[in-house]
Each structure stands twice: as C-alpha cells, then as structure tokens.
Write a protein that holds these residues in place. Structure first.
Motif, short mmCIF file in Angstrom:
data_model
loop_
_atom_site.label_atom_id
_atom_site.label_comp_id
_atom_site.label_asym_id
_atom_site.label_seq_id
_atom_site.Cartn_x
_atom_site.Cartn_y
_atom_site.Cartn_z
N ILE A 145 0.79 9.72 15.55
CA ILE A 145 1.08 9.70 14.11
C ILE A 145 1.52 11.09 13.66
O ILE A 145 2.50 11.24 12.90
N THR A 146 0.82 12.11 14.13
CA THR A 146 1.18 13.49 13.79
C THR A 146 2.58 13.84 14.29
O THR A 146 3.36 14.49 13.58
N VAL A 147 2.91 13.38 15.48
CA VAL A 147 4.25 13.64 16.04
C VAL A 147 5.32 13.02 15.15
O VAL A 147 6.32 13.67 14.80
N TYR A 148 5.14 11.76 14.77
CA TYR A 148 6.13 11.10 13.91
C TYR A 148 6.18 11.74 12.53
O TYR A 148 7.25 11.76 11.89
N LYS A 188 3.11 -2.65 19.34
CA LYS A 188 2.57 -2.70 17.98
C LYS A 188 2.05 -1.33 17.52
O LYS A 188 2.11 -1.01 16.33
N THR A 189 1.53 -0.56 18.46
CA THR A 189 1.05 0.78 18.12
C THR A 189 2.13 1.60 17.45
O THR A 189 1.89 2.30 16.46
N THR A 190 3.35 1.52 17.96
CA THR A 190 4.44 2.33 17.42
C THR A 190 4.76 1.93 15.99
O THR A 190 4.98 2.78 15.13
N GLY A 191 4.77 0.63 15.72
CA GLY A 191 5.01 0.18 14.35
C GLY A 191 3.97 0.72 13.39
O GLY A 191 4.29 1.14 12.27
N VAL A 192 2.71 0.75 13.81
CA VAL A 192 1.65 1.27 12.96
C VAL A 192 1.75 2.79 12.84
O VAL A 192 1.49 3.35 11.77
N GLN A 193 2.16 3.46 13.91
CA GLN A 193 2.37 4.91 13.82
C GLN A 193 3.45 5.25 12.80
O GLN A 193 3.31 6.21 12.03
N TYR A 194 4.54 4.47 12.77
CA TYR A 194 5.57 4.67 11.74
C TYR A 194 4.93 4.55 10.35
O TYR A 194 5.15 5.39 9.47
N ILE A 195 4.18 3.47 10.14
CA ILE A 195 3.57 3.21 8.83
C ILE A 195 2.63 4.34 8.43
O ILE A 195 2.68 4.84 7.29
N GLU A 196 1.78 4.77 9.36
CA GLU A 196 0.80 5.80 9.04
C GLU A 196 1.47 7.16 8.82
O GLU A 196 1.00 7.96 7.99
N ALA A 197 2.56 7.43 9.53
CA ALA A 197 3.28 8.69 9.31
C ALA A 197 3.91 8.69 7.92
O ALA A 197 3.86 9.71 7.20
N VAL A 198 4.50 7.56 7.51
CA VAL A 198 5.07 7.47 6.16
C VAL A 198 3.96 7.61 5.12
O VAL A 198 4.14 8.28 4.09
N LEU A 209 15.00 5.89 4.59
CA LEU A 209 14.30 5.52 5.81
C LEU A 209 13.99 4.03 5.78
O LEU A 209 13.44 3.52 4.79
N HIS A 210 14.35 3.32 6.83
CA HIS A 210 14.04 1.89 6.96
C HIS A 210 13.10 1.69 8.14
O HIS A 210 13.32 2.24 9.22
N LEU A 211 12.07 0.88 7.94
CA LEU A 211 11.17 0.47 9.01
C LEU A 211 11.43 -1.01 9.27
O LEU A 211 11.19 -1.85 8.39
N SER A 212 11.94 -1.33 10.45
CA SER A 212 12.25 -2.73 10.76
C SER A 212 11.25 -3.26 11.79
O SER A 212 10.86 -2.56 12.73
N PHE A 213 10.85 -4.51 11.59
CA PHE A 213 9.92 -5.20 12.47
C PHE A 213 10.60 -6.51 12.88
O PHE A 213 10.81 -7.39 12.05
N GLU A 264 0.82 -1.21 0.00
CA GLU A 264 0.00 0.00 0.00
C GLU A 264 0.86 1.27 0.00
O GLU A 264 0.49 2.28 -0.59
N LEU A 265 2.01 1.21 0.67
CA LEU A 265 2.91 2.36 0.72
C LEU A 265 3.81 2.46 -0.50
O LEU A 265 4.49 3.47 -0.69
N GLY A 266 3.86 1.39 -1.29
CA GLY A 266 4.75 1.37 -2.44
C GLY A 266 6.21 1.23 -2.05
O GLY A 266 7.10 1.75 -2.72
N LEU A 267 6.46 0.48 -0.98
CA LEU A 267 7.83 0.30 -0.48
C LEU A 267 8.29 -1.13 -0.67
O LEU A 267 7.54 -2.07 -0.41
#
Length: 397
Positions: free
Chosen positions: A384-387, A111-121, A135-139, A41-44
């Motif tokens: 999400i806004t903060v990130y 898990k909230t933080t991982g989703v906040q990263y995704i939604e901010a991107v 930028l790398h998002l690691s899980f 969905e993010l095209g990443l």
C-alpha cells in the motif's frame, strides 16, 4: 507477532477474499456490492459496464485537476481460479491469518492488488492530495479464463474510450528476492490442435496411412522445439521463461477401443511465442510439419494472439520515467521482464497504450493458482505504501 485483526486495511482485504468469485459460473454481484461500498467510503463515483451480459466491469474514478489530460488506469480482476479444497491446509475462502500470513485463494492473484489500490487512494485523499491526471480503478471479470468476455470486450466500448487512458498498471508476479520486477510485455498465446487422419482397421494389422505414425512425427517436432527452448534457458542464467518460446503438449485424443486402429488422432499444444519470433515463419513451420507428417494432416487454432509490441522502458516514455523514479526513491532494485503468462495488459497494449505489470511483493515466492495460496500481511501493507508513492508520480506526469 503483530496482531493484524484490528487493522482496517487487512479487514478490508479479508472481506474481499471471502467472496467466492471462483470459476466456473461466477455471479459477480457480491463483488460489485463490496466495491460500491469501497467507492462510497472513498467518495468516488462508480460506473458499471456490461460489454458482455453478466460480465460486469466496475470503474471508480478520481477526477484530476486537469481532467482533459490522458488518465491513469489501475486494473485488477475480480475472478479467481478453482480450488481443490481437500489439498488446502486452511479453508481457501476463509482468509485465515496464521503467524502473520493470510491464506486464501486470490491473495496473490490478484484481489490483494485491487485492495492495495483502494487503500493507497484512501491514504492520498485523507492527506488532502489532489492529482493532476484523472485516476481510474477498474475491476474486471473473467481474466482467469482468458479475458475474452472481460477486458478484451471492454476495451472495444465507448465507455473505455471515454476514460481516455494514457497509461495502465496491471498484475505482475511476486518476487522471491530483494528486487521488484516489472513486466513491460507478454508472450503471445497460441493454442493449436493438430489432427492426424488415417486408415482405420483391426489392431492386429500393419495398415498403411497410419494416424499413429503421423501423430508421432508431429509430437516429436513440437517436443524438439521444446527441448531447444529448455537448452536456451539452461545455457543463459540471465534468461527467464518469458524470453523464450514455451511449448507444451496438453491434450491427446482419439480411439474407440484397444483393438481398433482409429480413423484419427489429435494432439493439442499450448505455445507461448517469444517477442523475438517471426509469427508468419513460425506458422509456416507448423504447416510444413503437417505436410511432412503425411496425407491429410491439418492444424487449427483455438486461440491465436497477434503480436503486441512491448511498452517502452526508456526516456521516450514519460510514464516509465515517472514509475522508475518512484521505485528508485524507495531504494529497491528493479528488474524488467517479459510476463510468462497472459494478462489483461495485452488488450490495453494492443491499443498502443503503455501498460506495466507490477506487484509490490518482495521476498515472496510466487504462488499463483497453487494450493495454500498465501501472502504475508506485512507484504500487503508495505505494498500500500509503495502504491501511495507510485500513483502520484504517474498521475502528475
């Protein structure tokens, strides 16, 4: 009361929280399926690395305009701790929303933080924004059992080295007051077991070389040290638990039946060493206690973390300068602390890479590992806004 049911970011979070990636014996396939869908969905692009079999690390990558520069890592872990379902008001993997609060295992940790990263991107990309640094998002897996089959092994791989990380964000703690709290260091974890041998015999006798006397001496020494740390905390309201050495007796073992003096007793301790402690001197102190306790008393470590230097939080660290500037623009007070527990940040800092632990959750009592773990939906959305502000600040250093 706001109806959050149709909010896409909230639905996305609830989908992730419903995945039972709970210890023990986690199968991470469902998490990977969920995260791959997010990346599409993010095209990443996505890569999945198994430094340890069945312990996958998934990395999404948003390439920057200057990809040769050191990159930014946003890390979160997929696993959650076990639950005692009968002690929960609502099912822990239902992610039910009640009066604007989500109840679910992992909603704070993390898990909230991982989703906040995704939604901010997602927001940044929808605005057509491009970042200078990649930028790398690691899980990652297994953080909740020490990270030894997760981040600890991942950082040793060529895959990690090829990410060219210059700075990392990882987990923090919710703040119960108006401040944000950022963590630039962690205490080092030592798990030590002391074994006290002695002469076995009938429980009616007062035999010499008694393991009970020895273990009492050892326990007294560790508990005296614990008492010192408690007194230090109580005498200075500015100190937090992360600034002192904590000591806890966690296991006692020995004996076969009540009228038999055992041939040995053992005591295990969880110690978190403050940054101010000289590790060599501390171990020598334990060694001396064993000598004083009596013949044959020994100690061994189940875990013995090395000293890891804190991340600089001054003008010498451009990532810190950028992070703090982004928070300052939000007009939110910021406190710097030492994290009281252990996170995957320690494996990253050990490589000399700057790393900060941070949750954008204010007016929220920390509830990690507790029954009825919860988070207000508004706090999730505000985060999400903060990130969305922090990520460009870091990636454009």
């Amino acid at each position: 009361m706001t109806d959050y049911a149709n909010e896409p970011a909230v639905a996305n979070l609830r989908d992730y929280l419903r995945i039972r990636s709970v210890h023990p014996n986690i199968n991470y396939n469902e998490c990977l399926t969920y995260l791959r869908r997010q990346a599409v969905e993010l095209g990443l692009p996505v890569q999945v690395v198994e430094a340890v079999p069945r312990k996958p690390v998934l990395v999404m990558t948003w390439e920057g305009l200057e990809p040769n520069l050191p990159s930014i890592l946003l890390n979160s872990h997929m696993d959650v701790v076990p639950v005692f379902e009968k002690s929960w008001t609502y099912p822990p993997f239902e992610a039910r929303i009640v009066d604007g609060v989500i109840y679910a295992r992992g909603v704070q940790d993390m898990k909230t933080t991982g989703v906040q990263y995704i939604e901010a991107v997602r927001r940044l990309k929808s605005r057509g924004i491009r970042l200078k640094r990649t930028l790398h998002l690691s899980f990652v897996p297994d953080e909740e059992v020490g990270g030894h089959n997760g981040m600890s092994e991942f950082v040793k791989t060529d895959h990690f080295r090829n990410l060219n990380i210059g700075f990392a964000l990882d987990e923090g703690l919710a703040s119960p007051d108006d401040n944000f709290v950022v963590y630039n260091a962690e205490r080092s974890i030592w798990h030590v077991t002391v074994t006290c041998p002695g002469k076995s015999g009938h429980g009616s006798l007062l035999l010499p070389d008694n393991c009970g006397e020895k273990i009492r001496y050892i326990i007294d020494k560790f508990m005296d040290l614990r008492k010192e740390s408690k007194a230090k905390l109580e005498s200075d309201p500015e100190l937090t638990i992360g600034e002192v050495t904590s000591v806890n007796l966690t296991m006692l073992n020995g004996g076969i039946q009540n009228n038999v003096i055992p041939e040995k007793l053992t005591a295990s301790f969880d110690i978190r060493l403050a940054l101010s402690v000289n590790f060599e001197e501390f171990e020598n102190m334990i060694k001396q206690w064993c000598i004083e306790a009596g013949d044959g008393v020994t100690y061994e470590f189940e875990q013995k973390d090395v000293y890891v230097a804190p991340t600089s939080v001054d003008s010498t660290n451009p990532y810190w300068v950028a992070f703090k500037a982004a928070i300052d623009k939000l007009n939110v007070p910021l406190k710097v602390r030492t994290f009281p527990g252990g996170t995957d940040s320690r494996f990253i800092r050990q490589l000399g890479i700057s790393a900060l632990g941070f949750f954008p959750h204010r007016h929220t009592p920390p509830a990690l590992h507790e029954h009825n773990e919860s988070l207000r939906v508004s706090v999730f959305l505000d985060g999400i806004t903060v990130y969305t502000d922090i990520i460009p600040a870091l990636a454009n250093v």
